[in-house]
Structures are given as structure tokens and as C-alpha cells.
Design an enzyme around this catalytic site. Structure first.
Site, mmCIF file in Angstrom:
data_model
loop_
_atom_site.group_PDB
_atom_site.id
_atom_site.type_symbol
_atom_site.label_atom_id
_atom_site.label_comp_id
_atom_site.label_asym_id
_atom_site.label_seq_id
_atom_site.Cartn_x
_atom_site.Cartn_y
_atom_site.Cartn_z
ATOM 1 N N TYR A 181 -5.285 18.811 -10.091
ATOM 2 C CA TYR A 181 -5.671 17.626 -9.320
ATOM 3 C C TYR A 181 -6.718 16.807 -10.082
ATOM 4 C CZ TYR A 181 -7.205 14.739 -5.410
ATOM 5 O OH TYR A 181 -7.526 13.671 -4.607
ATOM 6 N N SER A 216 -1.071 7.013 6.730
ATOM 7 C CA SER A 216 -2.118 7.927 7.196
ATOM 8 C C SER A 216 -3.381 7.742 6.362
ATOM 9 C CB SER A 216 -1.652 9.392 7.090
ATOM 10 O OG SER A 216 -1.400 9.737 5.736
ATOM 11 N N ILE A 235 0.850 -1.192 0.000
ATOM 12 C CA ILE A 235 0.000 0.000 0.000
ATOM 13 C C ILE A 235 0.885 1.241 0.000
ATOM 14 C CG2 ILE A 235 -1.847 1.255 1.178
ATOM 15 C CD1 ILE A 235 -2.538 -1.352 2.644
ATOM 16 N N THR A 236 0.803 2.059 -1.040
ATOM 17 C CA THR A 236 1.552 3.313 -1.034
ATOM 18 C C THR A 236 0.812 4.319 -0.150
ATOM 19 O OG1 THR A 236 0.429 4.224 -2.991
ATOM 20 C CG2 THR A 236 2.396 2.882 -3.369
ATOM 21 N N GLY A 237 1.596 5.109 0.591
ATOM 22 C CA GLY A 237 0.981 6.101 1.464
ATOM 23 C C GLY A 237 0.154 5.487 2.573
#
Length: 308
Positions: A192, A44, A39-41
């Protein structure tokens, strides 16, 4: 009478807010013993809650993060909440393509399995640049994950059936890609939006090129989540948006439910390349379902990251 109207108005407002924040839980109870999840990131927000949920199911969970100190703290929390010791962290900076390559080389040397890859890490719309000269939104949200997934794709095929889950956002609908300026970095919100649209095309083309090879791909809108993305902005902005998030946004735990669903559900596996919201397939805008654009972005991304 005024007091009565005030009470009624407050009650109605509370019920409306509660309805807006109502989301489905992933009810699939499948275990993941013996499976490896990256899992990246995962230190949090939705990523961390996803890590907790999948570690509880017996998976060997690796969170790939830029901030080692923060990641180590997150690993301790994930272990405590999931009652699993089978969690670790590895360092990667998705804003640096050399870091991505070094991470993948190390991962493939250490880990012999990769069953589920969750491309969760992301940057909000900020006017900044990656170490390789890309806008930070496009560079981290799309190109970093594009390179990472491709470098790990052989391992995913070896461990088939395997899955790739990529996070996007429903605001993709407000922009289209401009192939004359993929590196657009003028208006943060639109930057974004484009990066989240790129995530959708990436997931669709990944599903296409791996069809019949045991790797399935899904793209997920987790909802508007009370995450820590505002840390990149001023105190006043964080304060204002914090109030709005408290009122209208869902918790990170709820936001992780559709990610978990796509990672484990047999029903989700029937929708390779699909877009999911609230633990079920959802419909994309027609322009976001164009296979020609998806292929063109894939080929452009290969050139940008110098993927031979």
C-alpha cells in the site's frame, strides 16, 4: 482524590483527541456552474463527500464506480444532500484495464466536458491480484488511474484550465519503489505504501508533461479518515480498527476538505504538482521529489498498461 485524577485524565485525553482530529475547512466559495467533475470511487467515503461538496457548487458530477447498485444509492444521497439533480454514475472497474478503456470511450462519447478529474478510488493493502495480473494495490491505486487519466487527458486539455487531483497517503514515506519489482505483493502494508508513493510520482510527472497546456495536477493526503476500507478484512479486524478510527481518525467530510480545496482554489493553482495536507502545501520527503524516478515510473507504467 482517585476520582478527581480519573476525571482530569479523561478530560486531558478528550482534549488531546479533539486536537488530533482538528482539521481546516476549505473556505474558498468558488462556484462550478457549467463545469464537469469526474470522481472515481465516489460512492463512499471521501469520494462521496467530495461529490456532495462539488455538486453544491453547481458542478455536473459523475461518480465512476465498480458496484452499480451501491453507486445508484450514493447518487440519490448526493442529490438529496447537495440539492442538485446534476449527478450521475458510470460503471468502471479500475482493477480491469479493459473496463477502464471501455469507460473512457463511453465517457468521451457522452460527456463533452471534463474540467476536474479526481482520482479518489483506492484499495487497501490486501494480498490479491487484478484481472490483468497486477497486485490489486498497484493495479487499482496507480495503474488504473494512470490509464484513465491518460485516456481522458485530451478532453482535459480541451477544457483548460482544468485540474487533476489524486489522493495519496502520508505513509508513502515508509517505502521506496523497486523498479525490478513494481508489482510487489508480499507485505500488505508495504504494498500500500508503494502504491501511494506511485500516486505522488504520477501527479508530479503529469504536472511536468502538461506544463503550459492548461492542465494542473495536485496530490492530496486527506488525513486518516473513518472510511470503509476495513470491509476487505475479517470482522475482528474491523471491530478493532473501528474503535481506533473512532478515537483518532477524522470524518470523511473533513477528509474531503483538502480535495475540494485543490479542485477549486486559485491559491492551490500556484502549486502545480504540489503535495497538499490540511488545505495547504506540504513538504515531501526528498526521495519523493525525484523527477528522474517520476519519469521512469511514468514510462514503465506506459509499458505495463500498453499505452501507445
Amino acid at each position: 482524590m482517585y476520582l478527581l485524577y480519573t476525571i482530569i485524565a479523561c478530560l486531558v485525553s478528550f482534549l488531546v483527541l479533539k486536537w488530533l482530529k482538528k482539521r481546516k475547512h476549505c473556505t474558498d466559495t468558488k462556484r462550478l456552474d457549467g463545469k464537469t467533475v469526474l470522481i472515481t470511487g465516489g460512492d463512499s467515503g471521501v469520494g462521496k463527500e467530495t461529490a456532495v461538496a462539488l455538486a453544491r457548487r453547481g458542478a455536473h458530477v459523475i461518480i465512476a464506480c465498480r458496484n452499480v447498485e451501491k453507486a445508484e444509492k450514493a447518487v440519490r444521497e448526493i442529490k438529496f444532500r447537495s440539492h442538485s439533480l446534476n449527478v450521475l454514475q458510470m460503471e468502471v472497474d479500475l482493477a480491469n484495464l479493459r473496463s477502464v478503456r471501455e469507460f473512457c470511450k463511453k465517457f468521451l462519447h457522452i460527456e463533452k466536458r471534463l474540467d476536474i478529474l479526481i482520482n479518489n478510488a483506492g484499495m487497501p493493502g490486501v494480498l490479491d491480484w487484478t484481472d490483468d495480473g497486477f497486485s490489486v494495490c498497484f493495479g487499482v491505486n496507480h495503474l488504473g488511474h494512470f490509464l484513465l487519466t491518460n485516456l481522458l487527458l485530451h478532453r482535459l486539455k480541451e477544457c483548460a484550465p482544468s485540474r487533476v487531483v489524486t489522493l495519496t497517503c502520508s505513509i508513502y514515506k515508509y517505502q521506496k519503489l523497486d523498479f525490478q519489482d513494481l508489482n510487489y505483493n508480499l507485505l500488505p502494508f508495504f504494498t500500500y505504501c508503494r502504491s501511494k508513493l506511485a500516486n505522488i510520482y504520477f501527479s508530479q510527472e503529469l504536472a511536468h508533461i502538461t506544463e503550459g497546456k492548461g492542465v494542473t495536477s495536485y496530490v492530496v493526503h486527506p488525513g486518516f479518515v473513518q472510511s470503509g476500507w476495513t470491509c476487505h478484512f475479517s470482522f475482528l479486524f474491523r471491530l478493532l480498527v473501528g474503535v481506533i478510527m473512532r478515537m483518532f481518525f477524522v470524518s470523511c467530510e473533513m477528509g474531503a476538505q483538502t480535495v475540494v480545496y485543490c479542485a477549486v482554489s486559485d491559491e492551490a493553482a500556484k502549486h502545480n504538482g504540489g503535495y497538499f495536507v490540511d488545505c495547504r502545501p506540504a513538504t515531501l520527503r526528498p526521495f519523493a521529489r525525484d523527477p528522474g524516478v517520476a519519469k521512469k515510473l511514468w514510462e514503465a507504467s506506459e509499458r505495463l498498461v500498453k499505452l501507445s
